[in-house]
Design a protein around this motif. Structure first.
Motif, short mmCIF file in Angstrom:
data_model
loop_
_atom_site.label_atom_id
_atom_site.label_comp_id
_atom_site.label_asym_id
_atom_site.label_seq_id
_atom_site.Cartn_x
_atom_site.Cartn_y
_atom_site.Cartn_z
N MET B 152 1.03 -1.13 -0.04
CA MET B 152 0.11 -0.09 -0.13
C MET B 152 0.60 1.03 0.02
O MET B 152 0.93 2.31 -0.44
CB MET B 152 -0.82 0.15 1.61
N SER B 153 1.95 1.19 0.97
CA SER B 153 2.58 2.44 0.96
C SER B 153 3.45 2.90 -0.74
O SER B 153 3.43 3.69 -0.86
CB SER B 153 4.03 2.16 2.08
N PHE B 154 4.08 1.80 -0.76
CA PHE B 154 5.05 2.10 -1.78
C PHE B 154 3.55 2.30 -3.17
O PHE B 154 4.46 2.85 -4.39
CB PHE B 154 6.18 0.69 -2.45
N LEU B 155 2.44 1.29 -3.39
CA LEU B 155 1.32 2.10 -4.28
C LEU B 155 1.65 3.61 -4.16
O LEU B 155 1.47 4.17 -5.59
CB LEU B 155 0.05 1.40 -4.43
N ALA B 156 1.31 4.22 -3.19
CA ALA B 156 0.78 5.49 -3.00
C ALA B 156 1.99 6.10 -3.46
O ALA B 156 1.99 7.31 -4.25
CB ALA B 156 1.18 5.98 -2.05
N VAL B 157 3.22 5.81 -2.90
CA VAL B 157 4.36 6.31 -3.39
C VAL B 157 4.42 6.35 -5.15
O VAL B 157 4.65 7.52 -6.26
CB VAL B 157 5.98 5.98 -3.45
N LEU B 158 3.97 5.04 -5.82
CA LEU B 158 4.15 4.85 -7.59
C LEU B 158 2.76 6.39 -8.55
O LEU B 158 3.43 6.23 -9.01
CB LEU B 158 3.86 3.21 -7.48
N ILE B 159 1.45 6.06 -6.85
CA ILE B 159 0.53 6.62 -8.40
C ILE B 159 0.98 7.94 -7.72
O ILE B 159 0.87 9.33 -8.92
CB ILE B 159 -0.81 6.71 -6.50
N ALA B 160 2.03 8.43 -6.89
CA ALA B 160 1.66 10.21 -6.68
C ALA B 160 3.02 10.70 -7.78
O ALA B 160 3.01 11.36 -8.49
CB ALA B 160 3.00 10.51 -5.48
N ILE B 161 4.19 9.68 -8.39
CA ILE B 161 5.58 9.11 -9.11
C ILE B 161 4.69 9.61 -11.05
O ILE B 161 5.08 10.46 -11.99
CB ILE B 161 6.05 8.50 -9.05
N LEU B 162 3.67 8.36 -10.48
CA LEU B 162 3.37 9.22 -12.19
C LEU B 162 2.13 10.31 -12.13
O LEU B 162 2.05 10.77 -13.26
CB LEU B 162 1.61 7.61 -12.28
N ILE B 163 1.14 10.82 -11.38
CA ILE B 163 1.21 11.87 -11.37
C ILE B 163 1.43 12.90 -11.96
O ILE B 163 1.25 13.94 -12.57
CB ILE B 163 -0.73 11.92 -9.97
N LYS B 164 3.13 13.51 -11.20
CA LYS B 164 3.73 13.83 -10.93
C LYS B 164 4.42 13.87 -12.62
O LYS B 164 4.63 15.06 -13.08
CB LYS B 164 5.10 14.10 -10.28
N LYS B 165 4.51 13.28 -13.23
CA LYS B 165 4.95 13.04 -14.51
C LYS B 165 4.35 13.12 -15.16
O LYS B 165 4.63 14.10 -16.60
CB LYS B 165 5.55 11.59 -14.68
N ALA B 166 3.25 13.00 -14.88
CA ALA B 166 2.09 13.46 -16.05
C ALA B 166 2.12 14.42 -15.86
O ALA B 166 1.48 15.22 -17.37
CB ALA B 166 0.37 12.77 -15.95
N GLN B 167 1.62 15.88 -14.98
CA GLN B 167 1.52 17.10 -15.31
C GLN B 167 2.91 17.41 -15.13
O GLN B 167 3.00 18.72 -15.98
CB GLN B 167 1.95 17.32 -13.04
N ALA B 168 4.04 16.75 -14.61
CA ALA B 168 5.70 17.45 -16.02
C ALA B 168 5.26 17.76 -17.55
O ALA B 168 5.84 18.27 -17.91
CB ALA B 168 6.95 16.03 -15.38
N GLU B 169 4.91 16.47 -17.46
CA GLU B 169 4.59 16.58 -19.28
C GLU B 169 3.88 17.72 -19.82
O GLU B 169 4.42 17.91 -21.32
CB GLU B 169 4.20 15.22 -19.85
N ASP B 170 2.88 17.78 -19.06
CA ASP B 170 1.55 18.90 -19.87
C ASP B 170 2.41 20.23 -19.33
O ASP B 170 2.66 20.39 -20.34
CB ASP B 170 0.31 18.77 -18.86
N GLU B 171 3.52 20.26 -18.95
CA GLU B 171 3.59 21.64 -18.13
C GLU B 171 4.82 21.85 -19.41
O GLU B 171 5.02 22.93 -19.94
CB GLU B 171 4.91 21.61 -16.61
#
Lengths: 64, 174
Positions: B152-171
């Motif tokens: 569960m912990s690493f899933l939270a980290v994984l989701i956070a990384i993926l969201i941030k990567k998507a945001q960075a690509e948009d930026e």
């Protein structure tokens, strides 16, 4: 406050945020934060940015 | 038996990844820039406060006259949950503020590593939940429940990384 002078100087040199970040040895997010006005860089980073963009500190970071 | 095999596989995998990361780290000059260091310091502080607050809360939850958490979970498991919460708070805060990966670090190795950890721990945990072996004498113990917490912990980290990567690509696209 947004740093539009830095953004336009970067655009004039045809550099992306990523490229400028590499020249200054910082992350792209740091360059983005400086341009957005979300982060105040140290004098060392200001100098590195000025060198990369061939500008003076006054031209990029001084608000007269 | 299959659980043991997965455990051994995970251990070997982690050792290989750790060595490859150490080797790569030595060959590259990986560092955090000044803004990232500042943000990481703030994230450390947040993680510390969360851990301290969680520990305080745990004292009350473990009190026999109040909730008596020990009826449901082994004390070492409860402490592990609090510690992981602090660590994950630090990691997610760093990710949200773009200070998790060093300068020039894309994070694909980490993404792969975290995915493997989530998948393997997830499989083990689902199996344990399905056959009821997550409970030992009616309680979740560190031995049986730590995999679920890790997943569960690493899933939270994984989701956070993926969201941030998507945001960075948009930026970057803007």
């Amino acid at each position: 406050m947004k740093n539009l002078k830095m953004k336009s100087a970067r655009a004039a040199k045809d550099l992306s945020q990523e490229q400028l970040a590499k020249l200054c040895d910082v992350s792209r997010q740091t360059i983005s934060a400086i341009e957005k006005g979300d982060y105040n860089p140290t004098i060392n980073l200001c100098i590195a940015i000025c060198r990369a963009l061939d500008k003076t500190l006054d031209e990029l970071f001084w608000d007269a | 038996m299959k659980s043991d095999f997965l455990g051994v596989f995970l251990l070997i995998f982690l050792i290989i990844i750790t060595f490859s990361m150490i080797r790569r780290r030595r060959s590259e000059s990986r560092h955090y820039d000044e803004m990232q260091l500042k943000l990481r310091a703030a994230a450390y502080q947040t993680g510390f406060y969360v851990t301290a607050l969680g520990s305080l809360l745990l004292i009350f939850l473990m009190d026999e006259d109040l909730v008596n958490l020990n009826r449901f979970a082994d004390p070492s498991f409860s402490v592990f949950v609090v510690l992981m919460t602090g660590i994950i708070t630090f990691a997610v805060t760093c990710i949200a503020k773009e200070a998790f990966f060093p300068v020039g670090g894309g994070g694909n190795t980490y993404l792969f590593l975290y995915t493997v950890i989530v998948v393997l721990n997830g499989i083990l945990s689902i199996r344990r939940i399905a056959d009821g072996s997550i409970f030992e004498n009616g309680r979740i113990t560190f031995r049986t429940g730590s995999g679920l917490v890790c997943a569960m912990s690493f899933l939270a980290v994984l989701i956070a990384i993926l969201i941030k990567k998507a945001q960075a690509e948009d930026e970057v696209a803007e």
